[in-house]
Write a protein that holds these residues in place. Sequence first.
Motif, PDB file in Angstrom:
ATOM      1  N   ARG A  98      42.992  31.288  44.754  1.00  0.00           N
ATOM      2  CA  ARG A  98      43.778  31.868  43.675  1.00  0.00           C
ATOM      3  C   ARG A  98      44.127  30.693  42.723  1.00  0.00           C
ATOM      4  O   ARG A  98      44.194  29.475  42.999  1.00  0.00           O
ATOM      5  CB  ARG A  98      45.532  32.284  44.240  1.00  0.00           C
ATOM      6  CG  ARG A  98      46.134  32.943  43.249  1.00  0.00           C
ATOM      7  CD  ARG A  98      45.931  34.377  43.154  1.00  0.00           C
ATOM      8  NE  ARG A  98      47.116  35.207  42.654  1.00  0.00           N
ATOM      9  CZ  ARG A  98      47.066  35.455  41.302  1.00  0.00           C
ATOM     10  NH1 ARG A  98      46.241  34.711  40.376  1.00  0.00           N
ATOM     11  NH2 ARG A  98      48.127  35.923  40.932  1.00  0.00           N
ATOM     12  N   VAL A 101      40.542  33.592  41.708  1.00  0.00           N
ATOM     13  CA  VAL A 101      41.297  34.675  41.207  1.00  0.00           C
ATOM     14  C   VAL A 101      42.077  34.502  40.401  1.00  0.00           C
ATOM     15  O   VAL A 101      43.276  33.785  40.787  1.00  0.00           O
ATOM     16  CB  VAL A 101      41.569  35.714  42.727  1.00  0.00           C
ATOM     17  CG1 VAL A 101      42.369  37.068  42.085  1.00  0.00           C
ATOM     18  CG2 VAL A 101      40.318  36.118  43.458  1.00  0.00           C
ATOM     19  N   GLY A 160      40.143  41.983  40.064  1.00  0.00           N
ATOM     20  CA  GLY A 160      38.920  41.366  41.031  1.00  0.00           C
ATOM     21  C   GLY A 160      37.913  40.982  40.178  1.00  0.00           C
ATOM     22  O   GLY A 160      37.971  40.357  39.027  1.00  0.00           O
ATOM     23  N   ASP A 197      43.544  37.070  38.388  1.00  0.00           N
ATOM     24  CA  ASP A 197      43.941  38.539  38.424  1.00  0.00           C
ATOM     25  C   ASP A 197      43.644  39.223  39.563  1.00  0.00           C
ATOM     26  O   ASP A 197      42.705  40.083  39.369  1.00  0.00           O
ATOM     27  CB  ASP A 197      43.797  39.214  37.094  1.00  0.00           C
ATOM     28  CG  ASP A 197      44.630  40.602  36.868  1.00  0.00           C
ATOM     29  OD1 ASP A 197      45.126  40.750  37.952  1.00  0.00           O
ATOM     30  OD2 ASP A 197      44.440  40.888  35.663  1.00  0.00           O
ATOM     31  N   PRO A 198      44.524  39.374  40.637  1.00  0.00           N
ATOM     32  CA  PRO A 198      43.849  40.157  41.805  1.00  0.00           C
ATOM     33  C   PRO A 198      43.906  41.434  41.611  1.00  0.00           C
ATOM     34  O   PRO A 198      42.941  42.170  42.340  1.00  0.00           O
ATOM     35  CB  PRO A 198      45.206  39.917  42.704  1.00  0.00           C
ATOM     36  CG  PRO A 198      45.976  38.852  42.325  1.00  0.00           C
ATOM     37  CD  PRO A 198      45.597  38.646  40.859  1.00  0.00           C
ATOM     38  N   ILE A 232      39.724  35.120  47.714  1.00  0.00           N
ATOM     39  CA  ILE A 232      41.059  35.184  47.658  1.00  0.00           C
ATOM     40  C   ILE A 232      41.885  33.860  47.098  1.00  0.00           C
ATOM     41  O   ILE A 232      43.079  33.445  46.908  1.00  0.00           O
ATOM     42  CB  ILE A 232      41.899  35.552  48.760  1.00  0.00           C
ATOM     43  CG1 ILE A 232      41.481  34.495  50.079  1.00  0.00           C
ATOM     44  CG2 ILE A 232      41.772  36.986  49.244  1.00  0.00           C
ATOM     45  CD1 ILE A 232      42.215  34.741  51.401  1.00  0.00           C
TER      46      ILE A 232
END
Length: 310
Positions: A69, A100, A106, A102-103, A67
């Motif tokens: 970011r 990440v 993934g 672009d969540p 996670i």
Amino acid sequence: MVGVNEALGRTVTPFTFPPDSPNLHMLQATVNDAQRVKYLEPYARGETISAIAISEPGAGADPAAMITRARRDGDDWVLDGRKIWVSKVDEADFTVVMAVTDPARGARGGISAFVVDRGTPGFEVARAIPIIGGHTTYEVVLDNCRLPAGQLLGAEGQGFAPMQLRLIVRRLQMGAWCLGMARRALTMLCQHANERTTFGALLADRQAIQWWVADAETRIHCLQLMLWHAACRQDAGADVRTEASMIKLYGTELATDVIDWAMQAHGAMGMTKELPLQLMAQRVRVMRIYEGPSEVHRWVLARNRLREAK
Ligand SMILES: Cc1cc2nc3c(=O)[nH]c(=O)nc-3n(C[C@H](O)[C@H](O)[C@H](O)COP(=O)(O)OP(=O)(O)OC[C@H]3O[C@@H](n4cnc5c(N)ncnc54)[C@H](O)[C@@H]3O)c2cc1C
């Protein structure tokens, strides 16, 4: 490199053959011209040290669950998150950090790699975590860590594939380390079995011991052939993901068994710190976790084979 890494596996003296080649392969696959000069060339000459930060408190065996970011801010990237179990980051000149971008995508187009220089504000080594086998790993906090656009490694969102490439190289190396460790443990086992008498007979004359020797010899031969085969295919540019998984799984479990048999055959002496066996046992124990736990390799191998059979 199979031969070099086998030799490194035989010794308990910690030594990294510079440059630490898994990151070398990831950089080779991703750098642009400026990054080639700034990072890859000094690294290939063995002048710099690097680390890689993939694992997080909530995402280890399953790195796609990370996670941490990275958000765009003008021309910059800003990284926030927490990484853990990162080796060598305390001494690294630069660390490849996976984050990440672009969540929604993934691991399929939403994870990118960044190069973070030592001392970059917002990149903090929070604590050292001692590990058995003489390792130390570190927890790293990324707090508003601002990077210029040029620190993005490879294409945005395409960090996962070169990261896998890096893991493949490391898994092949680990197989060769295991070959070296297992060969040394078997040599020690055989020497001791030929010298030690109990109940009026040499250990070498006991079937219990002979079967350890026979199984070790057979499995060591298998690992050697698996390594040569995969290394040749890797050199020829083939995809050796499956072979690398098998080698990592098979090699670490083989070395675990042979070292344990050698310790058992040595009796109390096998439990001492006077022999290298206990260091080898700790080292291989840790190897069943990093670069993918054995259970994950079994799961992936079986999943792929079952899919193929459908
Ligand atoms: C010495 C050492 C050095 C390391 N260096 C680095 C580094 O430099 N950079 C970095 O990013 N990371 C590093 N790591 C982290 C390492 O890659 C992770 O620890 C590893 O991927 C496992 O993640 P985890 O610890 O979160 O375990 P988890 O993901 O919580 O898994 C725990 C256990 O659950 C089981 N399990 C998980 N998934 C499955 C499944 N699908 N099927 C069956 N069982 C499963 C396995 O038994 C596994 O051991 C290092 C770790 C060690 C020990």
